[in-house]
Design a protein around this motif. Structure first.
Motif, PDB file in Angstrom:
ATOM      1  N   LEU A   1       0.811  -1.139  -0.093  1.00 42.04           N
ATOM      2  CA  LEU A   1       0.009  -0.045   0.117  1.00 42.04           C
ATOM      3  C   LEU A   1       0.917   1.045  -0.036  1.00 42.04           C
ATOM      4  N   ALA A   2       1.922   1.076   0.616  1.00 39.89           N
ATOM      5  CA  ALA A   2       2.867   2.487   0.737  1.00 39.89           C
ATOM      6  C   ALA A   2       3.589   2.840  -0.365  1.00 39.89           C
ATOM      7  N   ARG A   3       3.584   1.843  -1.475  1.00 38.12           N
ATOM      8  CA  ARG A   3       4.221   1.960  -2.769  1.00 38.12           C
ATOM      9  C   ARG A   3       3.036   2.546  -3.702  1.00 38.12           C
ATOM     10  N   ILE A   4       1.962   2.596  -3.427  1.00 34.11           N
ATOM     11  CA  ILE A   4       0.692   3.426  -4.298  1.00 34.11           C
ATOM     12  C   ILE A   4       0.753   4.869  -4.233  1.00 34.11           C
ATOM     13  N   ASP A   5       1.207   5.492  -5.370  1.00 36.71           N
ATOM     14  CA  ASP A   5       1.677   6.826  -5.129  1.00 36.71           C
ATOM     15  C   ASP A   5       0.299   7.775  -5.039  1.00 36.71           C
TER      16      ASP A   5
ATOM     17  N   GLU B   1      -6.111   4.704  -0.859  1.00 39.07           N
ATOM     18  CA  GLU B   1      -7.185   4.634   0.279  1.00 39.07           C
ATOM     19  C   GLU B   1      -8.183   3.445  -0.395  1.00 39.07           C
ATOM     20  N   ARG B   2      -8.491   3.332  -1.539  1.00 38.00           N
ATOM     21  CA  ARG B   2      -9.653   2.450  -2.260  1.00 38.00           C
ATOM     22  C   ARG B   2      -8.825   1.123  -2.002  1.00 38.00           C
ATOM     23  N   THR B   3      -7.774   0.940  -2.481  1.00 36.04           N
ATOM     24  CA  THR B   3      -7.022  -0.406  -2.349  1.00 36.04           C
ATOM     25  C   THR B   3      -7.266  -0.664  -0.793  1.00 36.04           C
TER      26      THR B   3
ATOM     27  N   ARG C   1     -12.377  -4.998 -13.544  1.00 32.94           N
ATOM     28  CA  ARG C   1     -11.580  -3.757 -13.450  1.00 32.94           C
ATOM     29  C   ARG C   1     -12.708  -2.706 -12.593  1.00 32.94           C
ATOM     30  N   ILE C   2     -12.537  -2.342 -11.536  1.00 29.32           N
ATOM     31  CA  ILE C   2     -13.442  -1.329 -10.494  1.00 29.32           C
ATOM     32  C   ILE C   2     -12.701  -0.104 -11.009  1.00 29.32           C
ATOM     33  N   PRO C   3     -13.407   0.939 -11.511  1.00 34.67           N
ATOM     34  CA  PRO C   3     -12.632   2.236 -11.690  1.00 34.67           C
ATOM     35  C   PRO C   3     -12.513   2.945 -10.410  1.00 34.67           C
ATOM     36  N   TRP C   4     -11.497   3.683 -10.519  1.00 31.06           N
ATOM     37  CA  TRP C   4     -11.227   4.517  -9.066  1.00 31.06           C
ATOM     38  C   TRP C   4     -12.346   5.401  -8.899  1.00 31.06           C
ATOM     39  N   ASN C   5     -13.294   6.084  -9.824  1.00 26.37           N
ATOM     40  CA  ASN C   5     -13.828   6.864  -9.551  1.00 26.37           C
ATOM     41  C   ASN C   5     -15.510   6.276  -9.394  1.00 26.37           C
ATOM     42  N   GLY C   6     -15.571   4.840  -9.485  1.00 31.61           N
ATOM     43  CA  GLY C   6     -16.598   4.379  -9.364  1.00 31.61           C
ATOM     44  C   GLY C   6     -16.906   3.684  -8.099  1.00 31.61           C
ATOM     45  N   SER C   7     -18.036   3.145  -7.575  1.00 32.97           N
ATOM     46  CA  SER C   7     -18.100   2.542  -6.262  1.00 32.97           C
ATOM     47  C   SER C   7     -17.954   1.001  -6.398  1.00 32.97           C
ATOM     48  N   VAL C   8     -17.629   0.424  -5.248  1.00 33.55           N
ATOM     49  CA  VAL C   8     -17.355  -0.998  -5.171  1.00 33.55           C
ATOM     50  C   VAL C   8     -18.531  -1.953  -4.819  1.00 33.55           C
ATOM     51  N   ASP C   9     -18.743  -2.666  -5.747  1.00 36.74           N
ATOM     52  CA  ASP C   9     -19.869  -3.641  -5.419  1.00 36.74           C
ATOM     53  C   ASP C   9     -19.303  -4.701  -4.826  1.00 36.74           C
TER      54      ASP C   9
END
Length: 122
Positions: free
Chosen positions: A8-12, A18-20, A91-99
């Motif tokens: 997680l720390a490597r995600i720029d 946060e989503r991940t 593929r769950i888009p970053w700007n969408g909701s998670v089902d």
């Protein structure tokens, strides 16, 4: 989640991180019997040494990979959710909701379907 901290720390991108983290924490809390692992530089969850579900981060989405059998099991739900997908991942888009109900179905299917599996992959 300790196993995932370095990943997680490597995600720029803070939004992507946060989503991940949110999705990984949800899986950990919902399925506490699953093992958290990093393999092939990707966070994944296993059960008795067999792969259940994995995740990866890309520029436009969080990829969810439950193996092809897991995808086939929830194919109609994936289409209804409107997610872009391949035979192997959603593929769950970053700007969408998670089902989360979709994730739950994938994970529950793989846990049951692979209960007697003695290999990592099907």
């Amino acid at each position: 989640m300790e196993d995932f901290a370095a990943y997680l720390a490597r995600i720029d991108d803070p939004q992507h991180r946060e989503r991940t983290e949110e999705v990984l924490a949800w899986v950990s809390e919902k399925f506490p019997s699953l093992n958290e692992e990093i393999k092939w530089n990707q966070p994944m969850f296993t059960d008795h040494g067999t792969y259940i579900i994995g995740f990866s981060v890309s520029k436009n989405h969080l990829a969810v990979a439950p193996e092809q059998a897991g995808m086939n099991h929830v194919a109609e739900v994936i289409v209804k959710a409107g997610y872009d997908h391949t035979k192997e991942l959603v593929r769950i888009p970053w700007n969408g909701s998670v089902d989360y109900s979709l994730l739950e179905k994938m994970i529950e299917f793989n846990i049951l379907d692979k209960a007697d599996c003695s290999t990592f992959w099907r």
